[in-house]
Design a protein around this motif. Sequence first.
Motif, short mmCIF file in Angstrom:
data_model
loop_
_atom_site.label_atom_id
_atom_site.label_comp_id
_atom_site.label_asym_id
_atom_site.label_seq_id
_atom_site.Cartn_x
_atom_site.Cartn_y
_atom_site.Cartn_z
N LEU A 174 0.81 -1.22 0.00
CA LEU A 174 0.00 0.00 0.00
C LEU A 174 0.85 1.27 0.00
N ILE A 175 2.15 1.12 0.20
CA ILE A 175 3.04 2.28 0.26
C ILE A 175 3.57 2.57 -1.14
N PRO A 176 3.47 3.82 -1.60
CA PRO A 176 3.94 4.14 -2.97
C PRO A 176 5.45 4.27 -3.06
N ILE A 177 6.15 3.25 -2.63
CA ILE A 177 7.62 3.23 -2.63
C ILE A 177 8.07 1.86 -3.13
N SER A 178 9.17 1.84 -3.85
CA SER A 178 9.74 0.56 -4.29
C SER A 178 10.26 -0.19 -3.07
N TRP A 179 9.51 -1.21 -2.65
CA TRP A 179 9.82 -1.90 -1.39
C TRP A 179 11.17 -2.62 -1.47
N LYS A 180 11.47 -3.27 -2.58
CA LYS A 180 12.72 -4.02 -2.69
C LYS A 180 13.93 -3.09 -2.64
N ASN A 181 13.81 -1.91 -3.23
CA ASN A 181 14.91 -0.96 -3.16
C ASN A 181 15.02 -0.32 -1.78
N LEU A 182 13.88 -0.09 -1.12
CA LEU A 182 13.90 0.50 0.21
C LEU A 182 14.57 -0.43 1.22
N THR A 183 14.18 -1.70 1.22
CA THR A 183 14.76 -2.64 2.19
C THR A 183 16.25 -2.83 1.97
N MET A 184 16.67 -2.89 0.71
CA MET A 184 18.10 -3.04 0.43
C MET A 184 18.87 -1.80 0.86
N THR A 185 18.31 -0.63 0.63
CA THR A 185 18.97 0.61 1.02
C THR A 185 19.14 0.70 2.53
N VAL A 186 18.07 0.39 3.26
CA VAL A 186 18.12 0.45 4.72
C VAL A 186 19.12 -0.57 5.27
N ALA A 187 19.13 -1.78 4.71
CA ALA A 187 20.03 -2.82 5.21
C ALA A 187 21.49 -2.45 4.98
N ALA A 188 21.83 -2.04 3.75
CA ALA A 188 23.23 -1.72 3.43
C ALA A 188 23.69 -0.44 4.14
N LEU A 189 22.85 0.59 4.11
CA LEU A 189 23.22 1.83 4.77
C LEU A 189 23.27 1.65 6.29
N GLY A 190 22.35 0.84 6.82
CA GLY A 190 22.38 0.55 8.25
C GLY A 190 23.65 -0.15 8.66
N ALA A 191 24.13 -1.08 7.84
CA ALA A 191 25.39 -1.77 8.15
C ALA A 191 26.56 -0.80 8.18
N LEU A 192 26.62 0.11 7.20
CA LEU A 192 27.72 1.06 7.14
C LEU A 192 27.66 2.09 8.27
N MET A 193 26.46 2.64 8.51
CA MET A 193 26.32 3.66 9.54
C MET A 193 26.55 3.09 10.94
N THR A 210 21.42 -11.84 -2.41
CA THR A 210 21.43 -13.15 -3.05
C THR A 210 20.07 -13.53 -3.65
N GLN A 211 19.08 -12.65 -3.50
CA GLN A 211 17.80 -12.92 -4.12
C GLN A 211 17.89 -12.77 -5.64
N ALA A 212 16.84 -13.18 -6.33
CA ALA A 212 16.78 -13.01 -7.78
C ALA A 212 16.85 -11.52 -8.14
N HIS A 213 17.32 -11.23 -9.34
CA HIS A 213 17.54 -9.84 -9.76
C HIS A 213 16.26 -9.01 -9.68
N GLU A 214 15.12 -9.58 -10.07
CA GLU A 214 13.87 -8.82 -10.05
C GLU A 214 13.36 -8.58 -8.63
N GLN A 215 13.86 -9.36 -7.66
CA GLN A 215 13.43 -9.19 -6.28
C GLN A 215 14.30 -8.20 -5.52
N ARG A 216 15.58 -8.10 -5.88
CA ARG A 216 16.47 -7.22 -5.12
C ARG A 216 16.46 -5.80 -5.66
N GLY A 217 16.06 -5.58 -6.90
CA GLY A 217 15.95 -4.24 -7.44
C GLY A 217 17.29 -3.62 -7.78
N TYR A 218 17.24 -2.33 -8.15
CA TYR A 218 18.44 -1.63 -8.59
C TYR A 218 19.44 -1.46 -7.46
#
Length: 302
Positions: free
Chosen positions: A85-104, A149-157
């Motif tokens: 229901l959220i107008p945001i690319s969920w796969k890109n959001l979760t990847m961004t939060v995970a990677a940026l969270g690890a670095l920060m 490690t997910q499929a390309h269409e699941q992990r997003g850009y």
Amino acid sequence: FIGNLWYSVGAYMHAKDFTSPLFLVRTCEVLSSCTTFSLVASLESSEFNTSQSHTFRIFCMFTWCFFFTITLLIHILSIIQFHSLIPISWKNLTMTVAALGALMCLSASVVFPWIVIDHQRVSPRFVAAAVVSCLTVLAYTSESYLLRTQAHEQRGYMGSIPGLLKILQLWGGCQMIPLIVEEAPGLHNEYSWQLWISCTSYSVCVLMCLVTLVVILGDFAGRCLLPFDRFLAGFSLVGVLLYMVATVICFTKILQLRNNGPNTKQNTELVIMETVVASITLLAYTVDLAFSIKLLCDRSHA
């Protein structure tokens, strides 16, 4: 209606596989980040290194609190399946939060011990907070690996190499904020131009990263006036040029501080940290620019 809604959510939650790796690592992220900032908040001011200002403490606390909040929201939305229901690319959001969270969180795990390292007596709560912060880094790193490690269409850009490089660029810009704030009072007036040029370079690059992130998360790539690949290539080129200038200034400041005598130990440490982060970020922009040029060349020959 509310009763039926909660009944549907409850039925789904019972059917949910709570033992999935993604569920477990996000639960670990929420618990560990909450534990970390709770332990740090309970520490007395006298337990911190008084030679450092409150800037780094604020940076660490903001990092843990911010990623605790956003990870908790992602975790809840994933469980109840309301993320569609959220107008945001969920796969890109979760990847961004995970990677940026690890670095920060990695930065916070390094900076936090540094601001108390001069004390001979270290409280058990400090040790516990440092250990749990490292566990938070491991949890975010594990989620990044699972999503990667997910499929390309699941992990997003953002799960691709160029996407991860953009997260690294954003991380580099975020590190410069507390470093510049700490360095500013120790600079001589004749070197203030260096501070202004560095601040301008970092601010422009952070703004470009945020614009790119908004376009990707909002799926606005098709609405850009320029083709999205050229848009990214232009941002990468500007980032390379600005960080080249900033990195040269950083090395210049190191030489200036060495010539100013032994009373500039604190500023020397800060400038060295800035130089290291600027060099890493410059490398990220350079590799990203190479990927963008390769993509443009491949499409021109297609």
